[in-house]
Design an enzyme around this catalytic site. Sequence first.
Site, PDB file in Angstrom:
ATOM      1  N   ASP A  33       0.845  -1.199   0.000  1.00 40.30           N
ATOM      2  CA  ASP A  33       0.000   0.000   0.000  1.00 40.30           C
ATOM      3  C   ASP A  33       0.880   1.250   0.000  1.00 40.30           C
ATOM      4  O   ASP A  33       0.704   2.163  -0.831  1.00 40.30           O
ATOM      5  CB  ASP A  33      -0.889  -0.052   1.270  1.00 40.30           C
ATOM      6  CG  ASP A  33      -2.049   0.912   1.219  1.00 40.30           C
ATOM      7  OD1 ASP A  33      -2.258   1.523   0.157  1.00 40.30           O
ATOM      8  OD2 ASP A  33      -2.749   1.050   2.242  1.00 40.30           O
ATOM      9  N   TYR A 120      -0.994  -8.087   7.675  1.00 40.63           N
ATOM     10  CA  TYR A 120      -2.206  -8.766   8.150  1.00 40.63           C
ATOM     11  C   TYR A 120      -1.973 -10.235   8.513  1.00 40.63           C
ATOM     12  O   TYR A 120      -2.915 -10.962   8.846  1.00 40.63           O
ATOM     13  CB  TYR A 120      -3.343  -8.620   7.124  1.00 40.63           C
ATOM     14  CG  TYR A 120      -4.000  -7.246   7.158  1.00 40.63           C
ATOM     15  CD1 TYR A 120      -3.620  -6.280   8.079  1.00 40.63           C
ATOM     16  CD2 TYR A 120      -5.018  -6.921   6.255  1.00 40.63           C
ATOM     17  CE1 TYR A 120      -4.212  -5.022   8.103  1.00 40.63           C
ATOM     18  CE2 TYR A 120      -5.633  -5.659   6.286  1.00 40.63           C
ATOM     19  CZ  TYR A 120      -5.206  -4.725   7.214  1.00 40.63           C
ATOM     20  OH  TYR A 120      -5.797  -3.489   7.256  1.00 40.63           O
TER      21      TYR A 120
END
Length: 331
Positions: A33, A120
């Site tokens: 990201d 994550y």
Amino acid sequence: MPFTIEIGDITNEVCDAIVNAANNTLLGGGGVDGAIHKKAGKELLEECKALGGCKTGRAKITKGYNLPCRYVIHTVGPVWRGGKFNEENLLKSCYIESLKLAEKYSCKSVAFPLISAGAYNYPKAEAFRVAVKAITEYLNIFDDYDIYVKLVIYNTENLTDVESMRLLVKDIDYFTAMSVADSNPGENNRKFLYERNRVKNDTMYFYCMSDLEKKLHNASETFSEMLMRKISEKKMSASECYKRANISRKLFSKIKNDRCYKPSKATVLAFAISLRLSVEETEKLLQTAGYAFSNSTHSDIIIKYFISKKNYDIYKINEILFSFGEKLLGE
Ligand code: AR6
């Protein structure tokens, strides 16, 4: 609809859309990201601000700005919490929703990172398995939608992870015929045909020809298969059949044992005579070997004439063929 797996940096992908492993705010972060936002420039963040976030398992699209891709599809993977919190379905949904969005925007090439496999904490090999399964399942639904999908494994991923992904490739149903060291696509797995295109040091590169594979899977009867079927339908013994066709036992066994055997036209016609096939049946048998009756070839006209008159005496036919200087039937 090819599907490839490559090691690289997704921000360098020249394609219609790259997928970002974002968070619910869509306002940027670390990992892929961060890299995407950094390279795309500030305008990407401005566009993201207007999107109002994104739910886990869903996807939203923006322009690519300074990236070498037209669009960025932002999807939010699940945080790994041990595997009992619907993580797999949510992760699968990220791939499916992103591909749907890509399709909606007419993208012909899309590159994915391994969603959720970083911050994550989704176990990498598992994240890889879900990614491959979701993408291949999606691609296999479509016959017409022509999209090229690439899964980009980050080039700094530690080697143990890459190795476990490689091993996993062998375990995944769709890839049973594949391994990095030894590729023999399609051999063990007629359900799906995968062709490894190239393997370079730490580069995995696979092609999934799902549409071609489907066609191959549905390929119609071969010459050998139709011949054996006809022999059994006509309640003929094998030896009766090859003798009447003026064919040796050796050649007959070769045909019987090789379902893809490519016979000469004379051999096909000899069997048609031996089996007492009609003109239509003979045409079908010829087709299985890639031939057809020609209206401008003397031998074809002669043989077709005999078949239409239900005269199946191969020696008589050969006599006439001989008298016209044509190649004889049989071996
Ligand atoms: N190209 C390809 N893959 C990459 C790249 C790259 N340039 N950079 C990292 N990866 P992560 P997540 C791999 O953490 O687990 C962010 O802060 C990386 O090695 O980027 O879904 C978001 O804002 C890993 O295999 O995404 C969220 O808060 C994979 O991309 C959160 O992280 C995903 O790692 C999302 O976590």
